[in-house]
Motif scaffolding. Sequence first.
Motif, PDB file in Angstrom:
ATOM      1  N   GLU A  87       0.589  -1.262  -0.289  1.00 10.40           N
ATOM      2  CA  GLU A  87       0.103   0.146  -0.095  1.00 10.40           C
ATOM      3  C   GLU A  87       1.123   0.933   0.251  1.00 10.40           C
ATOM      4  OE1 GLU A  87      -3.165  -0.454   2.932  1.00 10.40           O
ATOM      5  OE2 GLU A  87      -4.388  -1.027   1.759  1.00 10.40           O
ATOM      6  N   TYR A  88       1.604   1.230   1.245  1.00  4.82           N
ATOM      7  CA  TYR A  88       2.532   2.214   0.650  1.00  4.82           C
ATOM      8  C   TYR A  88       4.290   1.599   0.674  1.00  4.82           C
ATOM      9  CZ  TYR A  88      -1.869   4.653   2.387  1.00  4.82           C
ATOM     10  OH  TYR A  88      -2.849   4.885   2.903  1.00  4.82           O
ATOM     11  N   ALA A  89       5.162   2.658   0.460  1.00  3.43           N
ATOM     12  CA  ALA A  89       6.533   2.423   0.974  1.00  3.43           C
ATOM     13  C   ALA A  89       6.996   3.491   1.346  1.00  3.43           C
ATOM     14  CB  ALA A  89       7.183   1.543  -0.321  1.00  3.43           C
ATOM     15  N   ILE A  90       8.051   3.287   2.453  1.00  3.71           N
ATOM     16  CA  ILE A  90       8.478   4.891   2.706  1.00  3.71           C
ATOM     17  C   ILE A  90       9.816   4.397   3.039  1.00  3.71           C
ATOM     18  CG2 ILE A  90       9.155   5.318   5.363  1.00  3.71           C
ATOM     19  CD1 ILE A  90       5.784   4.540   5.823  1.00  3.71           C
ATOM     20  N   ALA A  91      10.286   5.151   2.699  1.00  4.95           N
ATOM     21  CA  ALA A  91      12.112   5.134   2.534  1.00  4.95           C
ATOM     22  C   ALA A  91      13.470   5.945   2.433  1.00  4.95           C
ATOM     23  CB  ALA A  91      12.438   4.499   1.062  1.00  4.95           C
ATOM     24  N   ASP A  92      14.312   5.772   3.475  1.00  6.64           N
ATOM     25  CA  ASP A  92      15.421   7.155   3.397  1.00  6.64           C
ATOM     26  C   ASP A  92      17.474   6.166   2.497  1.00  6.64           C
ATOM     27  OD1 ASP A  92      16.378   5.344   5.279  1.00  6.64           O
ATOM     28  OD2 ASP A  92      16.019   6.483   7.190  1.00  6.64           O
ATOM     29  N   ASN A  93      18.109   6.814   2.825  1.00  6.26           N
ATOM     30  CA  ASN A  93      18.958   5.903   2.044  1.00  6.26           C
ATOM     31  C   ASN A  93      19.492   4.997   2.596  1.00  6.26           C
ATOM     32  OD1 ASN A  93      20.169   7.782   4.754  1.00  6.26           O
ATOM     33  ND2 ASN A  93      21.598   8.661   3.225  1.00  6.26           N
TER      34      ASN A  93
END
Length: 169
Positions: free
Chosen positions: A106-112
């Motif tokens: 449903e969602y993807a949340i990311a950083d490095n």
Amino acid sequence: QNQDVRKLMKFTSWFLLALTLFACTDNSVLSDRSLNITLAQKFMDDLFVRGDMSAVRAAMHEDFTFTYMGNIEGVGGIEHTQESFFNNHVPLVGELLPEGIVLTTEYAIADNQGVALIMVGDSRGINGEYDNEYVFTFKINDGLILSIREYNSDLLVATRLYMNKLVEL
């Protein structure tokens, strides 16, 4: 109580998404974010859709760990290494969900440094219909998955997959 858990998961998802979007404006960070999301999603697809265990293994860092964060005795909180993941966790999931599971992101949340995939599952477990909501957090190091933590409604797991009964206190 499941609706309260779902509301909390959705609120947390939106909050983390907003926080991530405001924090990441550098193009290199956006590129790393995109690569990390692709890596995490491919891992899940290789594991649950294609059943390509060699691709799953290739995506793992040598120090890989997996932890199911549910509060179920004998299952939750155990940190699996690569070998334990393949020898213990994957077969257990296969036993509990013999027809497999369809996980939809449903969602993807990311950083490095990592990714959170918010997913909805649709399946039949050993005791009938089993649909749960998940958050999988991935820590990424050197382009490989260093760790995964799985969060879901452990109450639903306990009652639908293990047939534990709720008791009034």
